[in-house]
Design an enzyme around this catalytic site. Structure first.
Site, mmCIF file in Angstrom:
data_model
loop_
_atom_site.group_PDB
_atom_site.id
_atom_site.type_symbol
_atom_site.label_atom_id
_atom_site.label_comp_id
_atom_site.label_asym_id
_atom_site.label_seq_id
_atom_site.Cartn_x
_atom_site.Cartn_y
_atom_site.Cartn_z
ATOM 1 N N ASP A 181 -6.283 22.356 -45.091
ATOM 2 C CA ASP A 181 -6.519 20.711 -44.850
ATOM 3 C C ASP A 181 -7.094 21.482 -43.128
ATOM 4 O O ASP A 181 -7.145 22.248 -42.104
ATOM 5 C CB ASP A 181 -5.436 20.550 -43.733
ATOM 6 C CG ASP A 181 -5.715 18.851 -43.976
ATOM 7 O OD1 ASP A 181 -6.334 18.734 -44.094
ATOM 8 O OD2 ASP A 181 -5.020 17.865 -43.090
ATOM 9 N N SER A 182 -8.129 20.306 -42.553
ATOM 10 C CA SER A 182 -9.125 19.704 -41.716
ATOM 11 C C SER A 182 -7.888 20.195 -40.259
ATOM 12 O O SER A 182 -8.196 20.789 -39.564
ATOM 13 C CB SER A 182 -9.979 18.747 -41.599
ATOM 14 O OG SER A 182 -9.328 17.643 -42.090
ATOM 15 N N HIS A 226 -2.955 12.100 -43.154
ATOM 16 C CA HIS A 226 -1.861 11.130 -42.135
ATOM 17 C C HIS A 226 -1.219 9.956 -42.125
ATOM 18 O O HIS A 226 -0.436 10.030 -41.168
ATOM 19 C CB HIS A 226 -3.225 11.338 -40.717
ATOM 20 C CG HIS A 226 -3.588 12.148 -40.138
ATOM 21 N ND1 HIS A 226 -4.155 13.652 -40.983
ATOM 22 C CD2 HIS A 226 -4.283 12.194 -38.664
ATOM 23 C CE1 HIS A 226 -4.952 13.922 -40.047
ATOM 24 N NE2 HIS A 226 -4.448 14.091 -39.458
ATOM 25 N N CYS A 248 -6.131 18.249 -48.112
ATOM 26 C CA CYS A 248 -6.542 17.125 -47.558
ATOM 27 C C CYS A 248 -7.605 16.105 -48.742
ATOM 28 O O CYS A 248 -8.016 16.824 -49.498
ATOM 29 C CB CYS A 248 -7.392 17.480 -46.162
ATOM 30 S SG CYS A 248 -9.300 16.379 -45.431
ATOM 31 N N CYS A 259 -5.005 9.546 -47.454
ATOM 32 C CA CYS A 259 -5.251 9.908 -46.549
ATOM 33 C C CYS A 259 -4.053 10.989 -45.905
ATOM 34 O O CYS A 259 -2.811 10.267 -46.020
ATOM 35 C CB CYS A 259 -5.532 9.378 -44.705
ATOM 36 S SG CYS A 259 -5.842 11.190 -44.030
ATOM 37 N N GLU A 315 -3.964 11.525 -33.963
ATOM 38 C CA GLU A 315 -3.696 13.013 -33.777
ATOM 39 C C GLU A 315 -4.066 12.959 -32.131
ATOM 40 O O GLU A 315 -3.712 13.761 -31.595
ATOM 41 C CB GLU A 315 -5.656 13.244 -33.649
ATOM 42 C CG GLU A 315 -5.615 13.874 -35.210
ATOM 43 C CD GLU A 315 -5.970 15.209 -35.951
ATOM 44 O OE1 GLU A 315 -5.994 16.292 -34.818
ATOM 45 O OE2 GLU A 315 -5.250 15.829 -36.779
HETATM 46 N N1 DGL Z 1 -7.144 15.116 -43.831
HETATM 47 C C1 DGL Z 1 -7.197 14.476 -43.820
HETATM 48 C C2 DGL Z 1 -7.692 13.044 -45.109
HETATM 49 O O1 DGL Z 1 -6.359 13.701 -46.382
HETATM 50 C C3 DGL Z 1 -8.013 13.480 -42.991
HETATM 51 C C4 DGL Z 1 -8.935 13.379 -41.369
HETATM 52 C C5 DGL Z 1 -9.860 14.541 -41.694
HETATM 53 O O2 DGL Z 1 -10.847 13.470 -41.451
HETATM 54 O O3 DGL Z 1 -10.152 15.391 -41.288
HETATM 55 O O4 DGL Z 1 -8.231 12.827 -45.612
#
Ligand code: DGL
Length: 267
Positions: free
Chosen positions: A6-7, A187, A69, A185, A153
């Site tokens: 993931d990012s 998050h 992600c 997403c 975040e």
């Molecule tokens: N984890 C990313 C998602 O599920 C969101 C965070 C990002 O923008 O890197 O889209």
């Protein structure tokens, strides 16, 4: 080992659910915290970052990598599966977390679905493209939520309510009522209760972690030859491209417990 990329650490919400469903596997998670969030980047940059992350997980021994992600899955998965993987790692697999939710949502014969996601996911239109392959009659209304990942975040939760309310309002102006909602997403899973507060009572909200876990189990059951390669005990390794007290707070926030982090560098 099953790898998760993931990012950042949002994908830990997915790993948590997968571990509940598939407890007898070893997992290695990599969060590219040094370059997160990805949601505002161009598709080319996101694709490049993902290749670097997946390659690191392969190098560390993962045979299967989940792009945990939505942004990564929406923007890069298809190209990666069709072009990069067969050329460089034909014996490994990369799966996304987008298709499981598309399949699940597409099976309900909904007329309208609302999708909350990052700017990059919305711009990719991947969700719309994929779901109409399953259900031609469904209409998807997308709502980009560019402020939400930064709020989560940075921990500025005092702004959360008003921002979620604004996005819910904007979506309802596009279509009202809506049959179901996808929090697209990783998050957003930890603020699902806030979304619930500002969406119509009783509306179906899909929980992505549970769906991904269920679909991954089905995938492994359908591929016993591959499943055998992954069964290696119950080891868990957590990698990050940046560590700091803040990154550790995020790990705990998304995973629900403290974890030991190891730093790797990509590119
Ligand atoms: N984890 C990313 C998602 O599920 C969101 C965070 C990002 O923008 O890197 O889209």
């Amino acid at each position: 080992m099953i790898g998760f990329f993931d990012s950042g650490f949002g994908g830990l919400t997915i790993l948590k659910e997968v571990e509940k469903t598939l407890p007898n596997f070893s997992y290695i998670y990599l969060g590219d915290n040094a370059r997160a969030p990805y949601g505002g980047h161009s598709q080319e940059i996101i694709y490049q970052y993902i290749i670097e992350g997946v390659e690191e997980l392969f190098r560390q021994g993962a045979k299967l990598v989940i792009l945990a992600c939505n942004t990564a899955s929406a923007v890069a998965l298809k190209k990666l599966q069709q072009e990069w993987l067969p050329l460089h790692y034909p014996d490994r697999r990369v799966l996304g977390i987008f298709n499981p939710i598309v399949e699940e949502a597409g099976a309900h014969n909904f007329k309208t679905i609302g999708l909350f996601a990052t700017q990059a996911t919305v711009e990719s239109e991947a969700f719309i493209r994929e779901i109409v392959k399953i259900d031609m009659d469904v209409t998807v209304f997308q709502q980009a939520c560019p402020l939400l990942v930064p709020i989560i975040e940075t921990g500025n939760f005092d702004q959360l309510e008003s921002v979620v309310q604004k996005y819910a309002q904007e979506l309802s102006e596009k279509s009202n009522p809506m049959d179901a909602i996808i929090l697209g997403c990783t998050h957003y899973a930890i603020v699902a209760k806030t979304f619930r507060k500002y969406l119509p009572a009783g509306i179906k909200i899909f929980s992505q972690g549970e769906i991904v876990a269920k679909k991954l189990k089905e995938y492994l059951d359908r591929h016993p030859e591959f499943k055998g390669k992954l069964k290696e005990g119950e080891k868990k390794i957590f990698l990050t491209t940046e560590n700091s007290p803040h990154v550790q707070v995020l790990a705990e926030l998304f995973y629900g417990e403290k974890i030991d982090l190891f730093v790797v560098s990509l590119s």
